[in-house]
Design an enzyme around this catalytic site. Structure first.
Site, PDB file in Angstrom:
ATOM      1  N   GLY A 168      50.040  37.824  42.828  1.00  0.00           N
ATOM      2  CA  GLY A 168      49.876  37.606  41.398  1.00  0.00           C
ATOM      3  C   GLY A 168      50.687  38.644  40.628  1.00  0.00           C
ATOM      4  O   GLY A 168      51.687  38.357  39.989  1.00  0.00           O
ATOM      5  N   CYS A 217      34.916  49.882  19.298  1.00  0.00           N
ATOM      6  CA  CYS A 217      33.828  50.806  19.019  1.00  0.00           C
ATOM      7  C   CYS A 217      33.182  51.297  20.320  1.00  0.00           C
ATOM      8  O   CYS A 217      32.009  51.053  20.576  1.00  0.00           O
ATOM      9  CB  CYS A 217      32.809  50.093  18.142  1.00  0.00           C
ATOM     10  SG  CYS A 217      31.552  51.185  17.547  1.00  0.00           S
TER      11      CYS A 217
HETATM   12  N1  LLP Z   1      44.550  36.097  46.170  1.00  0.00           N
HETATM   13  C1  LLP Z   1      43.248  36.355  45.981  1.00  0.00           C
HETATM   14  C2  LLP Z   1      42.247  35.636  46.747  1.00  0.00           C
HETATM   15  C3  LLP Z   1      42.873  37.324  45.043  1.00  0.00           C
HETATM   16  O1  LLP Z   1      41.585  37.612  44.874  1.00  0.00           O
HETATM   17  C4  LLP Z   1      43.865  38.003  44.306  1.00  0.00           C
HETATM   18  C5  LLP Z   1      43.509  39.005  43.300  1.00  0.00           C
HETATM   19  C6  LLP Z   1      45.215  37.672  44.544  1.00  0.00           C
HETATM   20  C7  LLP Z   1      45.504  36.711  45.501  1.00  0.00           C
HETATM   21  C8  LLP Z   1      46.346  38.305  43.803  1.00  0.00           C
HETATM   22  O2  LLP Z   1      46.389  39.675  43.965  1.00  0.00           O
HETATM   23  P1  LLP Z   1      47.654  40.518  43.420  1.00  0.00           P
HETATM   24  O3  LLP Z   1      48.861  40.065  44.155  1.00  0.00           O
HETATM   25  O4  LLP Z   1      47.761  40.242  41.956  1.00  0.00           O
HETATM   26  O5  LLP Z   1      47.300  41.935  43.700  1.00  0.00           O
HETATM   27  N2  LLP Z   1      42.518  42.847  37.657  1.00  0.00           N
HETATM   28  C9  LLP Z   1      43.001  43.749  38.696  1.00  0.00           C
HETATM   29  C10 LLP Z   1      43.456  43.001  39.913  1.00  0.00           C
HETATM   30  C11 LLP Z   1      42.404  42.088  40.481  1.00  0.00           C
HETATM   31  C12 LLP Z   1      42.901  41.244  41.605  1.00  0.00           C
HETATM   32  C13 LLP Z   1      41.884  40.231  42.018  1.00  0.00           C
HETATM   33  N3  LLP Z   1      42.325  39.360  43.045  1.00  0.00           N
HETATM   34  C14 LLP Z   1      44.089  44.629  38.090  1.00  0.00           C
HETATM   35  O6  LLP Z   1      44.372  44.512  36.897  1.00  0.00           O
HETATM   36  O7  LLP Z   1      44.651  45.487  38.792  1.00  0.00           O
END
Ligand code: LLP
Length: 410
Positions: A269, A340
Protein backbone atom coordinates in the site's frame (compact mmCIF):
# COMPACT_ATOMS: atom_id res chain seq x y z
CA UNK A 1 17.14 16.83 4.38
CA UNK A 2 18.98 20.16 4.10
CA UNK A 3 16.73 22.85 5.39
CA UNK A 4 15.86 25.81 3.24
CA UNK A 5 12.66 27.64 2.56
CA UNK A 6 10.60 26.05 -0.19
CA UNK A 7 8.39 27.53 -2.85
CA UNK A 8 6.98 24.75 -4.97
CA UNK A 9 5.42 21.42 -4.14
CA UNK A 10 7.13 18.47 -5.87
CA UNK A 11 9.41 21.18 -7.25
CA UNK A 12 6.61 21.88 -9.72
CA UNK A 13 3.80 24.18 -8.60
CA UNK A 14 3.81 27.29 -6.41
CA UNK A 15 2.27 26.43 -3.05
CA UNK A 16 0.28 29.64 -2.67
CA UNK A 17 -1.15 29.34 -6.18
CA UNK A 18 -2.63 25.98 -5.17
CA UNK A 19 -3.85 27.15 -1.75
CA UNK A 20 -5.46 30.24 -3.27
CA UNK A 21 -7.32 28.16 -5.82
CA UNK A 22 -8.26 25.05 -3.80
CA UNK A 23 -8.08 26.09 -0.14
CA UNK A 24 -6.02 24.98 2.83
CA UNK A 25 -5.28 22.36 3.98
CA UNK A 26 -4.99 20.58 0.66
CA UNK A 27 -3.82 17.13 -0.43
CA UNK A 28 -1.66 17.27 -3.57
CA UNK A 29 -0.58 14.23 -5.60
CA UNK A 30 2.05 13.91 -8.30
CA UNK A 31 1.07 11.54 -11.11
CA UNK A 32 4.65 11.06 -12.30
CA UNK A 33 5.79 9.78 -8.89
CA UNK A 34 2.76 7.49 -8.59
CA UNK A 35 3.42 5.88 -11.96
CA UNK A 36 7.12 5.49 -11.17
CA UNK A 37 6.40 3.61 -7.93
CA UNK A 38 3.86 1.36 -9.65
CA UNK A 39 6.38 0.45 -12.36
CA UNK A 40 9.14 -0.29 -9.86
CA UNK A 41 6.92 -2.83 -8.16
CA UNK A 42 5.54 -4.35 -11.37
CA UNK A 43 9.17 -5.06 -12.33
CA UNK A 44 10.18 -6.42 -8.93
CA UNK A 45 10.45 -10.07 -9.97
CA UNK A 46 11.82 -11.90 -12.97
CA UNK A 47 9.44 -14.75 -12.14
CA UNK A 48 6.71 -14.29 -14.74
CA UNK A 49 3.56 -15.39 -12.91
CA UNK A 50 3.63 -12.38 -10.62
CA UNK A 51 0.99 -9.75 -9.78
CA UNK A 52 1.10 -6.67 -7.57
CA UNK A 53 -2.09 -6.09 -5.60
CA UNK A 54 -2.16 -2.47 -4.49
CA UNK A 55 -3.49 -2.40 -0.93
CA UNK A 56 -6.08 0.30 -1.34
CA UNK A 57 -6.52 1.03 2.35
CA UNK A 58 -3.55 3.39 1.95
CA UNK A 59 -5.49 5.65 -0.41
CA UNK A 60 -8.80 5.05 -2.18
CA UNK A 61 -9.13 8.20 -4.24
CA UNK A 62 -10.82 6.84 -7.37
CA UNK A 63 -8.74 8.98 -9.73
CA UNK A 64 -5.53 7.57 -8.22
CA UNK A 65 -6.99 4.05 -8.38
CA UNK A 66 -7.59 4.56 -12.12
CA UNK A 67 -3.92 5.43 -12.65
CA UNK A 68 -2.87 2.39 -10.61
CA UNK A 69 -5.17 0.22 -12.77
CA UNK A 70 -3.64 1.66 -15.94
CA UNK A 71 -0.22 0.71 -14.57
CA UNK A 72 -1.42 -2.92 -14.49
CA UNK A 73 -1.60 -3.36 -10.72
CA UNK A 74 -4.49 -5.29 -9.19
CA UNK A 75 -6.03 -4.37 -5.83
CA UNK A 76 -6.94 -5.77 -2.46
CA UNK A 77 -9.91 -4.58 -0.42
CA UNK A 78 -10.66 -4.59 3.27
CA UNK A 79 -14.33 -3.67 3.11
CA UNK A 80 -17.35 -3.37 0.80
CA UNK A 81 -16.53 0.36 0.61
CA UNK A 82 -13.11 -0.37 -0.85
CA UNK A 83 -14.55 -2.91 -3.31
CA UNK A 84 -17.17 -0.35 -4.33
CA UNK A 85 -14.55 2.32 -5.01
CA UNK A 86 -12.29 -0.11 -6.87
CA UNK A 87 -15.16 -1.18 -9.12
CA UNK A 88 -15.87 2.54 -9.71
CA UNK A 89 -12.24 2.93 -10.79
CA UNK A 90 -12.75 0.20 -13.39
CA UNK A 91 -11.25 -2.84 -11.69
CA UNK A 92 -13.02 -6.03 -12.75
CA UNK A 93 -13.78 -8.70 -10.14
CA UNK A 94 -10.81 -10.92 -11.09
CA UNK A 95 -8.50 -8.02 -10.26
CA UNK A 96 -9.86 -7.54 -6.74
CA UNK A 97 -9.13 -9.65 -3.67
CA UNK A 98 -11.15 -9.22 -0.49
CA UNK A 99 -8.88 -9.65 2.53
CA UNK A 100 -11.31 -8.97 5.34
CA UNK A 101 -10.99 -9.22 9.08
CA UNK A 102 -13.96 -10.16 11.26
CA UNK A 103 -16.41 -9.34 8.49
CA UNK A 104 -20.16 -9.87 8.68
CA UNK A 105 -22.20 -12.35 6.63
CA UNK A 106 -23.57 -9.45 4.54
CA UNK A 107 -20.07 -8.19 3.77
CA UNK A 108 -18.95 -11.64 2.69
CA UNK A 109 -22.07 -11.97 0.55
CA UNK A 110 -21.20 -8.62 -1.09
CA UNK A 111 -17.91 -10.09 -2.35
CA UNK A 112 -19.44 -13.47 -3.30
CA UNK A 113 -22.19 -11.75 -5.32
CA UNK A 114 -19.53 -9.98 -7.36
CA UNK A 115 -17.33 -13.04 -7.88
CA UNK A 116 -14.48 -11.51 -5.87
CA UNK A 117 -11.83 -13.85 -4.45
CA UNK A 118 -11.94 -13.94 -0.64
CA UNK A 119 -9.27 -14.47 1.96
CA UNK A 120 -10.46 -15.47 5.42
CA UNK A 121 -8.38 -15.04 8.52
CA UNK A 122 -9.95 -17.29 11.13
CA UNK A 123 -11.62 -20.69 11.31
CA UNK A 124 -14.81 -18.89 12.31
CA UNK A 125 -14.75 -16.80 9.11
CA UNK A 126 -13.97 -19.91 7.07
CA UNK A 127 -17.15 -21.54 8.39
CA UNK A 128 -19.09 -18.37 7.55
CA UNK A 129 -17.74 -18.39 3.99
CA UNK A 130 -18.61 -22.09 3.72
CA UNK A 131 -22.19 -21.23 4.64
CA UNK A 132 -22.36 -18.25 2.27
CA UNK A 133 -20.59 -19.84 -0.69
CA UNK A 134 -20.30 -23.64 -0.40
CA UNK A 135 -18.28 -25.22 -3.17
CA UNK A 136 -16.29 -22.03 -3.89
CA UNK A 137 -12.62 -21.12 -3.73
CA UNK A 138 -10.95 -19.64 -0.70
CA UNK A 139 -7.65 -18.10 0.28
CA UNK A 140 -6.43 -18.56 3.86
CA UNK A 141 -4.66 -15.72 5.58
CA UNK A 142 -2.00 -17.27 7.77
CA UNK A 143 -0.32 -15.73 10.76
CA UNK A 144 3.22 -17.06 10.51
CA UNK A 145 3.89 -16.28 14.18
CA UNK A 146 6.41 -13.59 13.24
CA UNK A 147 5.78 -9.90 12.76
CA UNK A 148 7.55 -6.70 11.75
CA UNK A 149 6.70 -3.04 11.46
CA UNK A 150 7.46 0.56 12.35
CA UNK A 151 5.20 0.67 15.41
CA UNK A 152 3.51 -1.96 17.58
CA UNK A 153 0.15 -0.83 16.15
CA UNK A 154 1.08 -1.87 12.61
CA UNK A 155 2.64 -5.28 13.30
CA UNK A 156 0.06 -7.62 11.81
CA UNK A 157 1.81 -10.98 12.17
CA UNK A 158 2.99 -12.57 15.40
CA UNK A 159 1.52 -14.28 18.40
CA UNK A 160 -0.23 -11.19 19.78
CA UNK A 161 -1.65 -9.86 16.49
CA UNK A 162 -5.38 -10.24 15.79
CA UNK A 163 -4.83 -11.34 12.19
CA UNK A 164 -4.57 -14.66 10.46
CA UNK A 165 -4.97 -18.37 11.13
CA UNK A 166 -2.24 -19.87 13.30
CA UNK A 167 -0.14 -22.35 11.36
CA UNK A 168 -1.00 -25.09 13.85
CA UNK A 169 -4.69 -24.68 12.93
CA UNK A 170 -4.15 -25.54 9.26
CA UNK A 171 -5.35 -29.17 9.56
CA UNK A 172 -8.58 -27.92 11.11
CA UNK A 173 -8.95 -25.35 8.33
CA UNK A 174 -8.60 -28.15 5.78
CA UNK A 175 -11.29 -30.15 7.56
CA UNK A 176 -13.69 -27.21 7.56
CA UNK A 177 -12.98 -26.47 3.90
CA UNK A 178 -13.71 -30.10 3.02
CA UNK A 179 -16.97 -29.99 4.97
CA UNK A 180 -18.19 -27.10 2.79
CA UNK A 181 -16.50 -28.31 -0.44
CA UNK A 182 -14.37 -25.18 -0.40
CA UNK A 183 -11.11 -25.42 -2.35
CA UNK A 184 -8.12 -23.76 -0.68
CA UNK A 185 -6.59 -22.17 -3.78
CA UNK A 186 -4.49 -19.52 -2.06
CA UNK A 187 -2.49 -18.61 1.01
CA UNK A 188 -1.70 -15.07 2.04
CA UNK A 189 0.04 -13.29 4.88
CA UNK A 190 1.05 -9.79 5.86
CA UNK A 191 3.60 -9.58 8.64
CA UNK A 192 3.57 -5.83 9.13
CA UNK A 193 4.02 -2.39 7.72
CA UNK A 194 7.15 -0.42 6.80
CA UNK A 195 10.24 -2.54 6.42
CA UNK A 196 13.39 -1.12 4.85
CA UNK A 197 15.51 -4.30 5.11
CA UNK A 198 14.62 -7.44 3.20
CA UNK A 199 15.49 -10.31 5.58
CA UNK A 200 12.26 -10.81 7.52
CA UNK A 201 10.00 -10.45 4.51
CA UNK A 202 11.99 -12.94 2.46
CA UNK A 203 12.16 -15.40 5.38
CA UNK A 204 8.39 -15.18 5.83
CA UNK A 205 7.89 -15.67 2.07
CA UNK A 206 10.10 -18.77 2.13
CA UNK A 207 8.08 -20.12 5.04
CA UNK A 208 4.82 -19.57 3.16
CA UNK A 209 6.21 -21.44 0.14
CA UNK A 210 7.21 -24.27 2.46
CA UNK A 211 3.67 -24.52 3.81
CA UNK A 212 2.28 -24.53 0.26
CA UNK A 213 4.38 -27.63 -0.53
CA UNK A 214 1.96 -29.70 1.54
CA UNK A 215 -1.17 -28.13 0.03
CA UNK A 216 -1.40 -29.14 -3.65
CA UNK A 217 -4.66 -27.24 -4.27
CA UNK A 218 -2.89 -23.91 -3.61
CA UNK A 219 -2.22 -21.99 -6.85
CA UNK A 220 -1.71 -18.48 -5.48
CA UNK A 221 0.66 -17.25 -2.80
CA UNK A 222 0.42 -13.69 -1.56
CA UNK A 223 3.41 -12.57 0.48
CA UNK A 224 1.77 -9.37 1.71
CA UNK A 225 2.82 -5.73 1.71
CA UNK A 226 4.86 -3.64 4.10
CA UNK A 227 7.51 -2.23 1.75
CA UNK A 228 8.70 0.95 3.43
CA UNK A 229 9.72 4.38 2.22
CA UNK A 230 12.42 6.61 3.73
CA UNK A 231 10.36 9.20 5.61
CA UNK A 232 13.56 10.81 6.93
CA UNK A 233 15.04 12.28 3.80
CA UNK A 234 18.77 11.89 3.50
CA UNK A 235 18.98 9.83 6.70
CA UNK A 236 17.24 6.60 5.78
CA UNK A 237 18.27 4.56 2.76
CA UNK A 238 15.61 3.49 0.28
CA UNK A 239 14.43 -0.09 0.44
CA UNK A 240 16.67 -1.98 -1.97
CA UNK A 241 14.03 -3.31 -4.39
CA UNK A 242 16.63 -4.86 -6.62
CA UNK A 243 17.88 -6.97 -3.68
CA UNK A 244 14.37 -7.80 -2.54
CA UNK A 245 13.45 -8.95 -6.05
CA UNK A 246 16.60 -11.03 -6.40
CA UNK A 247 16.12 -12.75 -3.04
CA UNK A 248 12.45 -13.45 -3.66
CA UNK A 249 13.16 -14.76 -7.17
CA UNK A 250 15.71 -17.14 -5.71
CA UNK A 251 13.34 -18.72 -3.18
CA UNK A 252 10.47 -18.83 -5.70
CA UNK A 253 12.47 -20.41 -8.57
CA UNK A 254 13.95 -22.98 -6.18
CA UNK A 255 10.53 -23.90 -4.90
CA UNK A 256 8.95 -24.10 -8.36
CA UNK A 257 11.75 -26.41 -9.54
CA UNK A 258 10.89 -28.92 -6.83
CA UNK A 259 7.14 -28.42 -6.72
CA UNK A 260 4.79 -26.87 -9.30
CA UNK A 261 4.09 -23.54 -11.03
CA UNK A 262 2.41 -21.04 -8.76
CA UNK A 263 1.18 -17.44 -8.99
CA UNK A 264 2.91 -15.00 -6.67
CA UNK A 265 1.34 -11.80 -5.41
CA UNK A 266 2.50 -9.00 -3.18
CA UNK A 267 0.26 -6.45 -1.54
CA UNK A 268 1.96 -3.08 -0.99
CA UNK A 269 0.00 0.00 0.00
CA UNK A 270 2.41 2.60 1.34
CA UNK A 271 5.14 2.07 -1.25
CA UNK A 272 2.74 2.78 -4.09
CA UNK A 273 1.24 6.04 -2.85
CA UNK A 274 3.16 7.56 0.09
CA UNK A 275 5.69 9.62 -1.83
CA UNK A 276 3.30 10.88 -4.50
CA UNK A 277 1.28 12.77 -1.87
CA UNK A 278 1.89 15.96 0.11
CA UNK A 279 -0.29 18.16 2.29
CA UNK A 280 -0.23 21.92 1.92
CA UNK A 281 -1.24 24.05 4.87
CA UNK A 282 -0.81 27.46 6.45
CA UNK A 283 0.80 28.77 9.61
CA UNK A 284 -2.05 30.38 11.54
CA UNK A 285 -0.37 31.45 14.81
CA UNK A 286 3.05 31.39 16.47
CA UNK A 287 3.99 31.71 20.12
CA UNK A 288 6.64 30.96 22.69
CA UNK A 289 5.26 29.53 25.92
CA UNK A 290 7.68 28.92 28.79
CA UNK A 291 10.62 28.72 26.36
CA UNK A 292 8.99 26.36 23.90
CA UNK A 293 8.16 27.60 20.41
CA UNK A 294 4.77 26.54 19.09
CA UNK A 295 3.96 26.90 15.43
CA UNK A 296 0.19 26.65 15.06
CA UNK A 297 -1.11 25.56 11.69
CA UNK A 298 -4.25 24.31 9.96
CA UNK A 299 -3.03 20.68 9.59
CA UNK A 300 -4.39 18.93 12.65
CA UNK A 301 -4.67 15.20 13.28
CA UNK A 302 -8.04 15.37 11.59
CA UNK A 303 -6.06 15.90 8.35
CA UNK A 304 -3.04 13.66 9.07
CA UNK A 305 -3.23 11.32 12.05
CA UNK A 306 0.04 9.41 11.58
CA UNK A 307 2.21 11.63 13.82
CA UNK A 308 -0.36 11.62 16.64
CA UNK A 309 -1.15 7.92 16.33
CA UNK A 310 2.27 6.36 15.75
CA UNK A 311 4.59 9.29 16.45
CA UNK A 312 5.43 9.07 12.74
CA UNK A 313 7.93 11.41 11.18
CA UNK A 314 7.11 13.46 8.08
CA UNK A 315 9.48 16.00 6.56
CA UNK A 316 8.11 19.53 6.69
CA UNK A 317 8.97 22.43 4.39
CA UNK A 318 8.11 26.05 5.09
CA UNK A 319 7.13 28.46 2.32
CA UNK A 320 7.51 32.08 3.44
CA UNK A 321 4.58 34.32 2.56
CA UNK A 322 7.12 37.00 1.57
CA UNK A 323 10.70 36.31 0.54
CA UNK A 324 13.11 36.60 3.50
CA UNK A 325 16.52 35.35 4.60
CA UNK A 326 16.62 31.80 5.89
CA UNK A 327 16.56 31.33 9.67
CA UNK A 328 15.92 28.43 12.04
CA UNK A 329 14.50 27.97 15.52
CA UNK A 330 17.01 26.99 18.15
CA UNK A 331 15.68 24.52 20.66
CA UNK A 332 12.54 22.42 20.74
CA UNK A 333 9.81 23.39 18.34
CA UNK A 334 6.32 22.00 18.28
CA UNK A 335 4.37 22.17 15.05
CA UNK A 336 0.76 21.75 16.12
CA UNK A 337 -2.70 21.75 14.58
CA UNK A 338 -6.12 23.16 15.40
CA UNK A 339 -7.64 20.23 17.24
CA UNK A 340 -8.71 20.55 20.84
CA UNK A 341 -6.26 17.92 22.15
CA UNK A 342 -2.72 18.36 23.40
CA UNK A 343 -1.68 15.32 21.35
CA UNK A 344 -2.40 17.26 18.16
CA UNK A 345 1.29 17.46 17.25
CA UNK A 346 2.49 17.23 13.67
CA UNK A 347 6.20 17.47 14.46
CA UNK A 348 8.22 17.80 17.64
CA UNK A 349 11.82 18.01 18.82
CA UNK A 350 13.35 18.92 15.53
CA UNK A 351 15.00 21.78 13.79
CA UNK A 352 12.50 23.74 11.75
CA UNK A 353 12.78 26.89 9.67
CA UNK A 354 11.53 30.01 11.40
CA UNK A 355 7.82 30.51 10.68
CA UNK A 356 5.54 33.51 10.58
CA UNK A 357 1.79 33.74 10.41
CA UNK A 358 0.63 33.34 6.83
CA UNK A 359 3.55 31.12 5.76
CA UNK A 360 2.76 28.00 3.78
CA UNK A 361 3.69 24.45 4.82
CA UNK A 362 4.36 21.27 2.90
CA UNK A 363 4.06 17.94 4.73
CA UNK A 364 5.88 15.40 2.61
CA UNK A 365 5.16 11.71 1.94
CA UNK A 366 1.52 11.97 3.00
CA UNK A 367 -0.06 10.00 0.15
CA UNK A 368 -0.43 6.77 2.16
CA UNK A 369 -2.71 6.63 5.21
CA UNK A 370 -3.16 10.39 4.96
CA UNK A 371 -6.53 11.27 3.50
CA UNK A 372 -7.60 7.63 4.00
CA UNK A 373 -7.38 8.12 7.78
CA UNK A 374 -8.56 11.73 7.88
CA UNK A 375 -11.67 12.55 9.87
CA UNK A 376 -14.10 15.35 10.54
CA UNK A 377 -13.16 15.48 14.24
CA UNK A 378 -13.96 18.86 15.80
CA UNK A 379 -16.41 19.15 12.89
CA UNK A 380 -13.79 20.23 10.43
CA UNK A 381 -14.77 19.33 6.84
CA UNK A 382 -12.41 17.05 4.87
CA UNK A 383 -9.97 18.87 2.57
CA UNK A 384 -9.81 18.78 -1.22
CA UNK A 385 -7.41 16.59 -3.20
CA UNK A 386 -5.70 17.69 -6.41
CA UNK A 387 -3.49 15.90 -8.91
CA UNK A 388 -0.50 17.35 -10.72
CA UNK A 389 -0.78 15.46 -13.98
CA UNK A 390 2.18 14.28 -16.05
CA UNK A 391 1.44 17.12 -18.49
CA UNK A 392 1.91 19.63 -15.65
CA UNK A 393 -1.78 20.57 -15.38
CA UNK A 394 -3.48 20.52 -12.00
CA UNK A 395 -6.83 18.76 -11.66
CA UNK A 396 -9.23 18.68 -8.71
CA UNK A 397 -9.79 14.99 -7.89
CA UNK A 398 -11.95 15.42 -4.81
CA UNK A 399 -13.87 18.49 -3.72
CA UNK A 400 -13.39 19.78 -0.20
CA UNK A 401 -16.33 19.13 2.07
CA UNK A 402 -18.43 22.12 3.07
CA UNK A 403 -20.13 22.84 6.38
CA UNK A 404 -23.37 21.50 4.87
CA UNK A 405 -21.67 18.11 4.34
CA UNK A 406 -21.27 17.84 8.11
CA UNK A 407 -25.01 17.29 8.39
CA UNK A 408 -26.48 16.18 5.07
CA UNK A 409 -30.20 16.90 5.02
CA UNK A 410 -32.35 13.90 4.15
N1 LLP B 1 -2.08 -6.20 3.26
C1 LLP B 1 -2.70 -6.28 4.45
C2 LLP B 1 -3.46 -7.46 4.80
C3 LLP B 1 -2.60 -5.20 5.34
O1 LLP B 1 -3.18 -5.29 6.54
C4 LLP B 1 -1.86 -4.06 4.98
C5 LLP B 1 -1.76 -2.91 5.88
C6 LLP B 1 -1.25 -4.04 3.71
C7 LLP B 1 -1.38 -5.15 2.89
C8 LLP B 1 -0.47 -2.87 3.21
O2 LLP B 1 0.61 -2.56 4.02
P1 LLP B 1 1.69 -1.46 3.54
O3 LLP B 1 2.34 -1.97 2.30
O4 LLP B 1 0.95 -0.19 3.29
O5 LLP B 1 2.63 -1.35 4.68
N2 LLP B 1 -1.88 3.22 9.04
C9 LLP B 1 -0.53 2.69 9.21
C10 LLP B 1 -0.31 1.46 8.39
C11 LLP B 1 -1.32 0.38 8.65
C12 LLP B 1 -1.19 -0.79 7.74
C13 LLP B 1 -2.31 -1.76 7.92
N3 LLP B 1 -2.27 -2.86 7.03
C14 LLP B 1 0.46 3.81 8.89
O6 LLP B 1 0.04 4.93 8.60
O7 LLP B 1 1.68 3.59 8.97
Amino acid sequence: MTLAYAEKVFGKINVFDLINEFGSPLYVYDEETLRLRCRELRNLLKYPSFRVNYSAKANTNVELLKIIREEDLDVDAMSPGEMYLEIKAGFTSERIMFIGNNVSREEMQFAVDRGIYISVDSLSQLILLGEVNPGGDVCLRLNPGIGAGHHEKVITGGKKAKFGIAIGDLPQAQEIAARYQLTITGLNQHIGSLFLETEEYVAAAAQLLEIASALPSVKILDFGGGMGIPYRHGLEARLDLEKLGRELDEVIYNWVKNNRPITIRIEPGRYVVAECGAILGMVTAVKNNYNTDFIGCDIGFNTLIRPAMYDSYHEISVVPAQARAYAEYDGDVYLVGQICESGDILAHDRVLPLCREGDGLIVHDAGAYGFAMASTYNSRPLPAEVLIQCDGKVRLIRKAQTLEDLWPEK
